[in-house]
Every structure is written in C-alpha cells, then in structure tokens.
Design a protein around this motif. Structure first.
Motif, PDB file in Angstrom:
ATOM      1  N   ARG A 143       0.799  -1.214   0.000  1.00  0.00           N
ATOM      2  CA  ARG A 143       0.000   0.000   0.000  1.00  0.00           C
ATOM      3  C   ARG A 143       0.840   1.276   0.000  1.00  0.00           C
ATOM      4  N   ARG A 144       2.118   1.169  -0.317  1.00  0.00           N
ATOM      5  CA  ARG A 144       2.974   2.356  -0.398  1.00  0.00           C
ATOM      6  C   ARG A 144       3.702   2.334  -1.738  1.00  0.00           C
ATOM      7  N   ALA A 164      -7.131   5.382   1.378  1.00  0.00           N
ATOM      8  CA  ALA A 164      -6.958   4.407   2.455  1.00  0.00           C
ATOM      9  C   ALA A 164      -8.081   3.380   2.489  1.00  0.00           C
ATOM     10  N   ASP A 181      -1.408   3.421  -3.895  1.00  0.00           N
ATOM     11  CA  ASP A 181      -0.783   4.030  -2.723  1.00  0.00           C
ATOM     12  C   ASP A 181      -1.861   4.437  -1.724  1.00  0.00           C
ATOM     13  N   TYR A 182      -1.463   4.443  -0.464  1.00  0.00           N
ATOM     14  CA  TYR A 182      -2.362   4.723   0.654  1.00  0.00           C
ATOM     15  C   TYR A 182      -2.674   6.214   0.809  1.00  0.00           C
ATOM     16  N   ASP A 206      -6.217  -1.246  -2.846  1.00  0.00           N
ATOM     17  CA  ASP A 206      -5.346  -2.404  -3.070  1.00  0.00           C
ATOM     18  C   ASP A 206      -6.128  -3.579  -3.647  1.00  0.00           C
ATOM     19  N   HIS A 220      -3.996   9.672   1.312  1.00  0.00           N
ATOM     20  CA  HIS A 220      -5.386  10.115   1.429  1.00  0.00           C
ATOM     21  C   HIS A 220      -5.509  11.528   1.997  1.00  0.00           C
ATOM     22  N   HIS A 277     -11.200   8.838   2.578  1.00  0.00           N
ATOM     23  CA  HIS A 277     -11.222   8.045   3.811  1.00  0.00           C
ATOM     24  C   HIS A 277     -11.998   8.791   4.891  1.00  0.00           C
TER      25      HIS A 277
END
Length: 758
Positions: free
Chosen positions: A298-299, A427, A314-315, A431, A317, A344
């Motif tokens: 997630r990065r 977020a 990517d996370y 994924d 948010h 998110h």
C-alpha cells in the motif's frame, strides 16, 4: 517478555496494519499471543500463524487485551475485559510500554511515517546495525516487526488516537504537521501541540521539517540536537535512471552522497530524514553506498507493469500527501495517467473537501469512488458526490462511480487504450481493486501477462519494460533487429524477479551487456533481452589489500581509470577492450598478453533460474574465450586482485596510454564487433586472413577491415546477413586454401552459428 505486560495477551483487530506487527513482536518477545479480526487481509492470518500467534476468538483466560482504536467499547471482548477489570490497552499504549527502557527512535508526522520508517529499517539493515523495529504496515517480502533483543527500537508513533502523548523518545522524526483527525483535534493549534510536546520529551535528537523551525522554536541551549531538514541540512538529488537517485545532504548536518531506489521530492525528503536518523543512532554511512528499499504494501506499490499498461496503488489520502505523491509520478511522453481516488472517512472528507479537490486537480483524468466509511456513519457534506462536485469545479475530466456499479469494468476498458497508467489512491479498498484489475490484465496476455505481474512486485514508477526494442544502436557493430521484450533492471531484486518469471513462463532470457563481441540477427530476438546498464551495476568497492569488488555493468575503460586513480596496478592490459565487465568475464577476454581471469579472485553470478552463486577462480572452468559457468548465467560482480596495491597513479596511467595507442594503431575505428574469429592453435586468425588477401572484401555494407584482417566493419547500412555472408566467405577460403577451420568468436545474438553457417 515485557515486564509491565502479563503473559497472555489477546490482540483485537489484529489484521490491521499497525496491530499485526505488534502481535508478532509480542509473540517474539515471549508472550502467549492470540489474535482475531473480522476480516483478515491478504496473507495476514498465515503470517500471524507462522510467527507463533494463535489465530482464534477471544478467550476469557487472556490477561490483557490490546486493541485497535477502531474497535468500539461495545465489542463483546472489550466489555468482558472491562467487567473483569483486566488491562485494556490501545495499540499505542502497548507500544509505549514496550518502548520503556528502550532507546526509542520515534517516526511521527501527519503522513509519510510508514514510508520513512521502512526506509530507516532498510538503511540500518544494509549497514548491519543491531535494532528492534515495529513497522506500521506490511512489507512485501520482509517481516513487519523484529525482536532482536537490542536496546534500540524503531517504531511509528501515531497521533490519531492521542497515544502520542505516552512516548519519550531518544530520537524523534517529525516529518510534517498538517491538521488532521478533526474529531480529536478540534483546532490546528491542538494538533500541532501534540508534536511539539513529543519533541520536548525527546532526549537526544529531533529531526524535523525545516519549515516548522519557527513554530517548534528549538531550544539552542538544551542538550537536544535539533536538525531542520531544508535548513540545517539541505538535500541535493541527481537522477540515476529507472527510479534511482544519487542523494546527499549538505550544511550543518552533512552526509555522504548515496544511491537509492526512489525518485520524487517526497521520497527524497523521507529518505533524508531516515539517513539523518541512522546517523544519529551512530551508524556510519559511506560515500557512494547503495541502499535498496524494500517494497511495502500500500505504499507506492506497482501491481502490473507492461510496455502498454501500468497499475500502481498508494495509501495517500491527505491532500498534501496526494499532491506529493502525484509529483513523484514521472510525466512520460505518450503516456496517459488515470487516478482512481477513494476518500477516507466522511468526517475527513467534509473537513478537507476543498483541499482534496485542489490536490486532485493535478490529475490528468480522475475517477472518484464512494467514501470509505471506516465505521463512520454518512455525514452531510462528506459524501463521495460532494467531493465530486468540488472536483468538477477544477477538473472537467472527472467521473464518479458508486459502489453499486463498481469501477473494474470501466477501468479494464480504459486500460485497453495504449500507454495507460492507472493509479489507485486512498486508504480504502484501492489495493483490492488494483489486484482485481491486474489479474484481468495478466489473464489477457497468455505469454507475458504473469511476467508483467511478477516484475511489478519490484517495480517503481520509472521502471520501463519495452516491446520491439531496436538493438542495433545498443551494439558496437550497429546491425540487427529488435528484442521482443527489453529490460534494464536497476537492482538485483529486479533481475532475479525477471529471471524467475521467465523461467516459470518458459521465456528465453538473453543477456546483452554493452553489445560488443556479438552480432544481432536481422530477424531480431525472441524472449527477454536484459542489459545491466544502470549505475547500480557499476560499483567499484575497495576491499583492502589490493582487492576490489567490481560490478558487472562497469565499462572496462572506467574500470581501468578508477583502478589507476586508486593506485591498483595490474589491470592496465584490459584498457581498450570494448564492453562491460560481465561480457569480458563471460568470454575471458584478453589483450596485450593477458586474460581477465589473471586478475580475478572470485565471481558472483545469477543462473537463468534466478539463483545467486559465488565461486572462487580455482573452482571455475575457464580458458581461451570461455567461462563455462557464465555461458548460461549472468555475471553480477567480481573481486579483482592487484599485483601492486600501492602503485603510482601517473605511472599506471602512462601504461594505459601506451596500450591505448597500440590499439589505435592496430585496430579499425569503424563500428565492429571486435575480433570476428577465434585464433587457431598456435596461429593468428588475422594473419591468416591477411595472407589470403581477404582484406577489403565487401558484402553489402560490411567489409573485412583493411587495418586488421580479423575485424569486420560496418561501412554504413550493413545488415547482420552481410556480416554472416562475409564470415562464410572467409571460412570457405581459409578451409580451401589453408586447410584451416576458422571458428567465430563473436556471438550470433538471437540465433546460432551452427544454423547460420549451414
């Protein structure tokens, strides 16, 4: 065990990115740990079990409950523990107890914590530093936590639930402070105070965003070392290609320039903070050191990487985080980028709606999904449709897809357009969507699909796989066709991933090197052509006692120059051999009466199955123009031994110049592949061709050189077939008139001489 914690601990919400590493760490320390979650993520349950954690429902026999902040007090396990008056600890509170008595390195900030923490972990591991760590996420191929019994502990400190107030670190990193978590911190001042207080409780070094210096007001008279990145320590970066960068720090806190596999201002800043933290811990960072950061789930994760389609996730948010990440994405001519964003929490979307819309206005194309609730109830002004309306004011190329419809069908159709990059941000479930889309794309290409999927695991935004890549301009002969697929891996992990993926798919791999001593077939090359041209493969590492480890991608000319500079004598004869060290080792090339294995102590190589092996010279089968171990392998590096480790650089340089002049006088300047034939036993192929009067013979654009009979040159416009016909002609005449069998020394790349000479 942790003295302040009981033996039996139950972890609730253990599938979360922060809770899972904590459960593993507690188990490694010696506690009996059980864990549960409503929905364990990908491989989470398997990972927990493999680390000795009992995956099972709450047992009333447990002595303490550690829970995620997302768990409500109404949860049955929480209620039972409270009624029994047993310890109830949020993740951060448990981590604070672990940190007691440790030399804590606290990674804090509104965003970037996980990326920076992972970088610091990888840097310290590369340096061989002894430490414990707790990452707030999962690596792709590395444990998310480690108990080594060290006094040092590296961990992320979360401010979202207020547990940041429980820590007193020795070293603190404050990466940024952007007002967030509005339900807890009503004002920006309250939010900033949490980080300021953490800095005041730090006993050793505070590394922080230099733009915060006036607000943090460092106490210059205290024993604490305050380092403002961008103020006290200014970073400088130089691209090295394929997502790698030369990064150094200048100023009051200077550090040597190092090579790392990241690009973009956000990554430069995070890496600089991590390097400064490693230095503050007492580690030694050397000039030119290479740091390969591991992929973190997630990065900045790549899910699919083909010549026509890329899928990243990517996370990010928070508005500033989104903007920073999008700036890291290289703008490649001809490529189009589609960003898929899921906000998110409704509360965050409501409070940051305009800022989110501003950061997303950078998108070339934008797809908005429904807000990821994260246990919140819908809130007016914080819905996906509200964000869509705000974005529409800034970007006309935006669409909104509700959960009822689902985006995969639309995105799969969009991915059919050539040169398309799709980036999932947020977020939420990005994924999962990235995985679904990548699976569909892989299934679509039966020959290469799984290769693209496998290589994606070690890809960055800049790693390019090319289709139908011309090879003539990558060779010294300047002839030949294209490669079906072409890759320049920028690290060992990328090379091994490519080799293993090709092995599994039954795809042939052909190492190219610098393109000397070979002729590419006009029909081109089927399979994957690999070339080690990235700076990663050109290292020159002094080992002491006249020994040096040299990367296989290093040009021989550069090798000789660096050796002369270091006073290492005995490599001069190699000067002028075209190509890179890997190719020279494979052919056991030589010149001026010497052979490369005369100065080799050992080599390290990768088999085409993706296995790395190392062998001493005495264990290798090599001779005139061959090294058997490298015939179906790729050289990675070699240890060279100098016959004189304290030579005078100027004298060595003069010897090199002498050899260079001899070569210029005896060899043609036009494009060639080097000596075309092997020397017969006790004779010279060049002398034989000269005696036969074959110099100047021409076929198409190819000619047997007038300067040296064992060279075929490209006069301009030559083809591979022209070269092959000249080889046949010279062989035929030598056989008929002299009874000598001339065997080609150069490789026929993409074909075989046995077939071509029939």
């Amino acid at each position: 065990m942790i003295e302040s914690l009981p033996e039996r601990i139950h972890c609730l919400g253990a599938g979360g990115a922060g809770m899972l590493p904590l459960a593993i760490y507690l188990s490694e320390v010696g506690h009996i740990v059980s864990a549960e979650d409503d929905a364990f993520g990908e491989h989470a349950e398997t990972l927990l079990r493999s680390c000795g954690v009992l995956v099972q429902p709450f047992d009333e026999g447990c002595e303490a409950l550690v829970y995620s902040s997302a768990i409500p007090p109404s949860h049955p396990a929480y209620r039972k523990m409270r009624e029994a008056e047993k310890p109830l600890l949020r993740r951060g509170e448990c981590l604070a107890l672990i940190a007691q008595g440790k030399r804590l390195v606290a990674i804090s900030g509104s965003h970037g914590k996980t990326t920076t923490c992972a970088m610091l972990i990888d840097i310290l591991d590369t340096l061989g530093f002894d430490f414990d760590y707790l990452l707030g996420a999962l690596y792709d191929k590395k444990a998310p936590s480690r108990f080594a019994g060290s006094h040092w502990l590296v961990a992320e400190i979360d401010e979202s639930d207020g547990t940041i107030d429980s820590f007193s670190p020795e070293i603190t990193l404050i990466l940024n402070v952007d007002h967030d978590h509005h339900a807890r911190y009503k004002t920006e001042g309250e939010y900033f105070a949490a980080f300021e207080s953490l800095a005041r409780r730090t006993s050793g070094t505070v590394i922080f965003d230099g733009s915060l210096k006036e607000r943090l007001c460092p106490d210059v008279d205290s024993a604490v070392d305050w380092v403002g990145v961008g103020v006290d320590s200014v970073l400088h970066a130089k691209p090295a290609g394929s997502g790698w960068t030369w990064l150094g720090l200048e100023g009051q806190k200077a550090l040597p320039t190092v090579l790392l596999n990241r690009s973009g201002e956000m990554n430069f800043y995070d890496a600089a903070c991590a390097l400064l933290a490693a230095n503050a811990m007492g580690s030694e960072i050397l000039e030119g050191q290479i740091f390969e950061m591991n992929s973190v789930k997630r990065r900045q994760r790549c899910w699919f990487n083909s010549p026509e389609t890329q899928v990243f996730e990517d996370y990010a948010h928070h508005p500033r985080e989104i903007q920073s990440l999008l700036e890291c994405v290289e703008n490649v001519p001809g490529w189009q980028t589609v960003v898929v964003f899921q906000a998110h929490r409704y509360s965050r979307t409501r409070e940051l709606k305009e800022e989110l819309a501003n950061s997303l206005s950078l998108c070339e194309e934008l797809v908005l999904l429904d807000v990821y609730a994260a246990s919140e109830d819908p809130q007016e002004g914080g819905m996906g449709t509200d964000l869509y309306e705000a974005c529409r004011k800034r970007n006309q190329r935006v669409c909104y897809i509700s959960d009822k419809v689902g985006p995969i069908g639309t995105l799969f159709a969009r991915a059919q357009q050539p040169k398309t990059r799709i980036i999932f941000l947020g977020a939420g479930v990005g994924d999962q969507l990235a995985r679904q889309l990548s699976d569909l794309l892989a299934e679509q290409d039966k020959r290469w699909g799984q290769f693209y999927r496998s290589l994606a695991e070690v890809s960055y935004f800049s790693l390019a796989i090319k289709a139908d890549e011309p090879l003539a301009n990558k060779t010294t002969m300047r002839v030949g066709g294209t490669a079906e697929r072409y890759l320049e891996p920028a690290s060992l992990s990328q090379l091994l991933a490519a080799l293993k993926a090709c092995k599994k798919a039954g795809i042939e791999v052909l190492p190219l090197g610098r393109g000397s001593n070979l002729v590419v077939a006009d029909s081109g090359v089927s399979g994957l052509v690999i070339r080690l041209s990235h700076p990663y493969w050109s290292r020159f590492e002094l080992l002491g006692e006249g020994r040096a480890r040299l990367g296989a991608g290093m040009r021989i000319k550069a090798l000789c120059g660096q050796a002369a500079k270091e006073g290492l004598q005995g490599f001069e004869f190699l000067e002028g051999i075209p190509g890179s060290l890997g190719g020279v080792l494979r052919m056991n090339a030589g010149a001026m009466g010497g052979w490369v294995f005369d100065v080799v102590e050992s080599i390290r190589f990768a088999t085409l199955d993706g296995e790395v092996l190392e062998a001493k010279k005495g264990d290798l089968d090599f001779g005139y123009r061959y090294c058997r171990e490298l015939e179906d392998a790729i050289a990675l590096d070699a240890v060279f031994v100098s016959k004189e480790q304290k030579g005078v650089p100027d004298q060595i340089r003069r010897t090199i110049d002498t050899y260079q002049n001899k070569r210029k006088e005896s060899q043609p300047r036009e494009p060639s592949a080097g000596c075309i034939f092997k020397n017969p036993d006790g004779d010279s192929a060049g002398r034989i061709i000269d005696e036969l009067g074959l110099k100047g013979a021409v076929v198409g654009g190819a000619e047997i050189s007038q300067v040296h009979g064992n060279f075929i040159i490209n006069r301009g416009g030559a083809t591979s077939e022209d070269v092959v016909e000249l080889v046949k002609f010279a062989r035929k005449v030598a056989k008929e008139r002299k009874g000598v069998e001339l065997h080609p020394e150069v490789l026929l790349f993409g074909s075989k001489w046995e077939d071509a000479l029939r």
